[in-house]
Design a protein around this motif. Sequence first.
Motif, PDB file in Angstrom:
ATOM      1  N   ALA A 153      -2.091  -5.953  -1.835  1.00 29.61           N
ATOM      2  CA  ALA A 153      -1.115  -5.206  -0.942  1.00 29.61           C
ATOM      3  C   ALA A 153      -0.849  -4.078  -2.043  1.00 29.61           C
ATOM      4  N   ALA A 206      -3.789  -1.562  -2.082  1.00 25.73           N
ATOM      5  CA  ALA A 206      -3.538  -0.948  -1.088  1.00 25.73           C
ATOM      6  C   ALA A 206      -2.562   0.280  -1.111  1.00 25.73           C
ATOM      7  N   PHE A 207      -1.425  -0.043  -1.927  1.00 24.65           N
ATOM      8  CA  PHE A 207      -0.511   1.213  -1.972  1.00 24.65           C
ATOM      9  C   PHE A 207      -1.109   2.090  -2.920  1.00 24.65           C
ATOM     10  N   LEU A 241      -3.947   4.085  -0.707  1.00 27.17           N
ATOM     11  CA  LEU A 241      -3.483   4.969   0.023  1.00 27.17           C
ATOM     12  C   LEU A 241      -2.776   6.231  -0.659  1.00 27.17           C
ATOM     13  N   CYS A 273      -3.230   3.772   8.054  1.00 26.32           N
ATOM     14  CA  CYS A 273      -3.245   3.358   6.832  1.00 26.32           C
ATOM     15  C   CYS A 273      -1.980   2.450   6.598  1.00 26.32           C
ATOM     16  N   LEU A 293      -1.084  -1.398   5.605  1.00 30.12           N
ATOM     17  CA  LEU A 293      -0.226  -1.646   4.593  1.00 30.12           C
ATOM     18  C   LEU A 293       1.076  -2.423   4.951  1.00 30.12           C
ATOM     19  N   TRP A 306       7.096  -0.482   0.278  1.00 33.20           N
ATOM     20  CA  TRP A 306       6.674  -0.077   1.623  1.00 33.20           C
ATOM     21  C   TRP A 306       7.705   1.087   2.128  1.00 33.20           C
ATOM     22  N   TYR A 318       6.585   4.404   1.866  1.00 31.15           N
ATOM     23  CA  TYR A 318       5.435   4.918   2.845  1.00 31.15           C
ATOM     24  C   TYR A 318       5.982   4.883   4.251  1.00 31.15           C
TER      25      TYR A 318
END
Length: 257
Positions: A147, A150-151, A154, A176, A180, A240, A243
């Motif tokens: 994770a 992925a942050f 992205l 995306c 996430l 999160w 995002y």
Amino acid sequence: MMDALSDRIVAWLVRVVATALIFAGAALIVAGGSTMPAASGALRDILVVVLEIAGAWVVLGLAAVYTLRRPATESPPGGWTLALALTLIAVAAWLVLRLRPFLSEWRTVASLLSSSDLWQTANSNMSGVVLVPLAGALAPPFIELAALAAFVALALLTILLTATKSRRFSQIYVACALVLTALVAGSLLGATAARLAADALQPWIEESKPRPEEYAQIRGVLDRYAAAVIPTATVLSWAWLGYAIWIPPAVLSARRR
């Protein structure tokens, strides 16, 4: 309208990750579903959490793949994407700084695994069965590490799509964000599973009647593990939000265009 090369590459990468989540979730459903009838107590509770992770991965992975199904139909994104990119960069930087202790624990684990003869021992003992408990223990922090990656990824992809004035910006961003979300959900549920496992081990440790120094050592390992996994999931969930707040503008912007 033909997609730009950068759009096709980014969409393909996101589709690969989403597909991997779908297959991983399906595998967990098969494994957990077959084990569930014979499970009870804490093990059953942990399996329920595993199945929840699997369900989230399958559903969100399918949603991400579905989101990417169409070719480019948008006009180039507007200036608001610059603010989005700056937000994601700030969130990713804060996340890396905030999780330095977590990354330090991973460096320790990697060093121990590389310096030990664990892999050779596993190969000579029932084809790696001895690695199953280790894999189970490392699963929650590994999902959190994925994770975190992925942050950062992205944020970099957003910069690329903004610079190239991608016609699929909103579509790819939403896909995306779904991936996430799947990883963050897996991190939160994995932290729950880790807590349940630690609580379940406590009576077993007490029944084994270890010496005081052994008990302190075991308790210290469990506390250190919980301190690495549970707060990390909380930090990821806060990141999160940085995002997720851009999903409505991305969707509305694409619809207006």
